[in-house]
Write an enzyme that holds these catalytic residues in place. Structure first.
Site, PDB file in Angstrom:
ATOM      1  N   GLU A  27       3.094 -12.268   5.661  1.00 11.56           N
ATOM      2  CA  GLU A  27       2.124 -11.893   5.901  1.00 11.56           C
ATOM      3  C   GLU A  27       0.908 -12.370   5.461  1.00 11.56           C
ATOM      4  O   GLU A  27      -0.231 -12.124   5.355  1.00 11.56           O
ATOM      5  CB  GLU A  27       1.427 -11.062   4.936  1.00 11.56           C
ATOM      6  CG  GLU A  27       2.459  -9.639   4.143  1.00 11.56           C
ATOM      7  CD  GLU A  27       1.998  -8.357   3.485  1.00 11.56           C
ATOM      8  OE1 GLU A  27       0.606  -8.524   2.922  1.00 11.56           O
ATOM      9  OE2 GLU A  27       2.609  -7.721   3.040  1.00 11.56           O
ATOM     10  N   GLU A  75       5.011  -5.699  -4.952  1.00 12.17           N
ATOM     11  CA  GLU A  75       3.784  -5.911  -6.102  1.00 12.17           C
ATOM     12  C   GLU A  75       3.842  -5.449  -6.883  1.00 12.17           C
ATOM     13  O   GLU A  75       3.406  -4.941  -8.290  1.00 12.17           O
ATOM     14  CB  GLU A  75       2.114  -5.335  -5.737  1.00 12.17           C
ATOM     15  CG  GLU A  75       2.058  -6.430  -3.705  1.00 12.17           C
ATOM     16  CD  GLU A  75       0.539  -5.822  -3.553  1.00 12.17           C
ATOM     17  OE1 GLU A  75      -0.012  -5.710  -3.613  1.00 12.17           O
ATOM     18  OE2 GLU A  75       0.335  -6.366  -2.563  1.00 12.17           O
TER      19      GLU A  75
HETATM   20  C1  XIL Z   1      -2.935  -3.525   3.728  1.00 14.05           C
HETATM   21  C2  XIL Z   1      -3.084  -2.548   5.158  1.00 14.05           C
HETATM   22  O1  XIL Z   1      -3.160  -4.260   6.389  1.00 14.05           O
HETATM   23  C3  XIL Z   1      -4.964  -2.655   5.661  1.00 14.05           C
HETATM   24  O2  XIL Z   1      -5.025  -2.271   6.675  1.00 14.05           O
HETATM   25  C4  XIL Z   1      -4.614  -1.414   4.858  1.00 14.05           C
HETATM   26  O3  XIL Z   1      -6.067  -0.611   4.668  1.00 14.05           O
HETATM   27  C5  XIL Z   1      -4.372  -1.949   2.881  1.00 14.05           C
HETATM   28  O4  XIL Z   1      -2.835  -2.330   3.055  1.00 14.05           O
HETATM   29  N1  XIL Z   1      -0.745  -6.944   0.968  1.00 14.05           N
HETATM   30  C6  XIL Z   1       0.490  -5.642   1.130  1.00 14.05           C
HETATM   31  C7  XIL Z   1      -0.338  -5.265   2.623  1.00 14.05           C
HETATM   32  O5  XIL Z   1       1.887  -5.635   1.142  1.00 14.05           O
HETATM   33  O6  XIL Z   1       0.950  -3.271   2.571  1.00 14.05           O
HETATM   34  C8  XIL Z   1      -1.684  -4.818   2.645  1.00 14.05           C
HETATM   35  O7  XIL Z   1      -1.497  -4.363   3.834  1.00 14.05           O
HETATM   36  C9  XIL Z   1      -2.243  -6.214   2.399  1.00 14.05           C
HETATM   37  C10 XIL Z   1      -1.169  -7.184   1.088  1.00 14.05           C
END
Ligand code: XIL
Length: 456
Positions: free
Chosen positions: A303, A188
């Site tokens: 994701e 990101e």
């Molecule tokens: C999220 C997790 O799922 C949560 O448990 C944590 O509180 C915050 O991070 N993009 C990403 C992930 O790259 O690492 C994130 O994961 C969700 C959004």
């Protein structure tokens, strides 16, 4: 989704993440989610999900890898080692996934309790499980503006941040050298709303190290684990709305700059946190994937989940809306020959980050949990499972058998490069156990014989 972009993380942001890690590594998210009683949606007839009926088998039949984000604390590694686990979550992960990623355990905050200590216990636990069950592993992530430990804010300075980043990547990627399918090296990093000419997010790394932190991270990762596919992972690049179109443009420009400077980068991760309502991905994303392919990079869907905060109605309505998004989205992206890897961010609604209570904007008005994933909170397949599996069946087959396979083979045995940190969580290495007995939901009709279950 992410909230920075206004300079280094605030104490609240650090605290929020540290807290969320705690929540994620206990069963509290699950308890919260399952405390709300909702009627079970009907799924008739009962669906077999094991063996040749699994998502994994259907993915492999098309030369794809299907995977899930897991909390290693929930995996019954000890039972697995003894060859006798009855833990349904653990068995379901073993049955459904080709590839695993730690939802939080490999982030800075997951690995760095203090500035001078690493705690690999949870990450090693996942690696051990991957070895026991023959799964590949994605590393997530080495450099991100979120997921930093609370001490970072006070310890990292312009003088030491460069060295800290390099040391972290060498230690973490080095520990699992040769065992990781792909590393999200930088997560990101682009945010057009931050209004910089280079499109970069005003992250702590940018401010402490400077804009070359990205190539520093990639170059260091390339040395630390030459076999891992080095990935740039991004969110908010799926839709044809102006902000996301601009973000895609900026990501492509970043990739071109990195390539022009000879930086090794192998793949782009499209996070794919989608919404059940509102605009949906379309031609812009397809064009983006084609452009990425022209740069010689793969695209991973890293994701995927579907947010149902605004879907009116009960579980059936939510599942129908989510199933439609999976069908349409996977129809779009899995038609691209460069997309060979798809992970969902978790695989049961109970464990989804959207239900962990951390972000109030994810609360549904009726108080019921969201249903973003293929399995419900009783680990039963939902219509989303069927939609996802059907979409895998329609995926573009791999251009060649070689392309269907990735360079790093699935883990055969737990063999961390460095000795694992001794902890009660890390049992001694055990012989791999056979796991792939068909795993069916109680009351399922008998399995259909299928020729599609490839070997692993
Ligand atoms: C999220 C997790 O799922 C949560 O448990 C944590 O509180 C915050 O991070 N993009 C990403 C992930 O790259 O690492 C994130 O994961 C969700 C959004």
């Amino acid at each position: 989704m992410t909230q920075s972009g206004k300079g280094p993380l605030t104490r609240r942001q650090f605290g929020r993440f540290a807290l969320s890690l705690g929540a994620a590594s206990t069963l509290s998210g699950w308890m919260r989610a399952s405390a709300i009683q909702t009627p079970e949606p009907a799924l008739a007839p009962r669906v077999l999900v094991g063996g040749a009926n699994s998502l994994r088998a259907h993915a492999e039949a098309r030369g794809l890898l299907y995977g899930v984000a897991v909390d290693p604390a929930l995996l019954d590694v000890e039972g697995m080692a003894a060859g006798e686990t009855r833990d349904r979550y653990t068995l379901l992960v073993a049955t459904q996934a080709d590839i695993l990623v730690a939802e939080n355990a490999m982030k800075w905050a997951g690995l760095r309790p203090t500035a001078d200590k690493f705690d690999f216990s949870l990450a090693d636990r996942m690696m051990l499980f991957a070895g026991q069950t023959g799964k590949r592993v994605r590393g997530h992530n080495l450099c991100w503006h979120e997921g930093l430990p609370p001490w970072f804010k006070d310890s990292a300075t312009k003088d030491n941040a460069r060295q800290m980043l390099v040391a972290h990547i060498r230690t973490v990627a080095g520990r699992y050298r040769g065992q990781i399918h792909s590393w999200d090296v930088v997560n990101e990093a682009v945010e057009p709303a931050d209004d910089r000419l280079d499109g970069l997010r005003k992250s702590p790394w940018l401010e402490l190290v400077g804009p070359d932190y990205i190539e520093l991270a990639f170059n260091t990762a390339a040395e630390a684990d030459p076999q891992a596919k080095l990935t740039y992972n991004e969110f908010g690049i799926e839709l044809d709305i102006p902000e996301q179109t601009e973000k895609r443009t900026q990501v492509l420009l970043l990739l071109r700059r990195l390539k022009a400077r000879g930086v090794r980068i192998d793949a782009v991760g499209v996070q794919s946190h989608l919404q059940a309502d509102g605009p949906q991905p379309g031609a812009g994303l397809v064009k983006f994937i084609e452009e990425v392919a022209k740069l010689g990079l793969e695209v991973f869907i890293t994701e995927m989940d579907v947010n149902t905060r605004n879907v009116a109605g009960g579980p059936d309505q939510q599942d129908a809306a989510v199933a439609l998004v999976y069908t349409n989205y996977l129809g779009l992206v899995l038609a691209q020959p460069t997309v060979r890897v798809l992970l969902t961010w978790g695989f049961t609604n109970a464990h989804s980050w959207l239900n962990n209570g951390m972000d109030p904007s994810n609360q549904r008005r009726d108080g019921s949990p969201q249903r973003p994933l293929p399995f419900d909170d009783k680990l039963k397949p939902t219509p989303v499972f069927l939609a996802l599996r059907a979409a895998l069946d329609k995926a573009q087959p791999a251009p060649s058998p070689a392309a269907a396979r990735t360079e790093v083979p699935p883990s055969a045995a737990p063999s961390p490069a460095a000795p694992p940190t001794p902890t009660p969580n890390t049992p001694p290495p055990a012989a791999p156990v056979r796991l792939y007995e068909p795993f069916s939901v109680k009351g399922s009709p008998p399995a259909q014989p299928s020729s599609s279950g490839p070997s692993q």
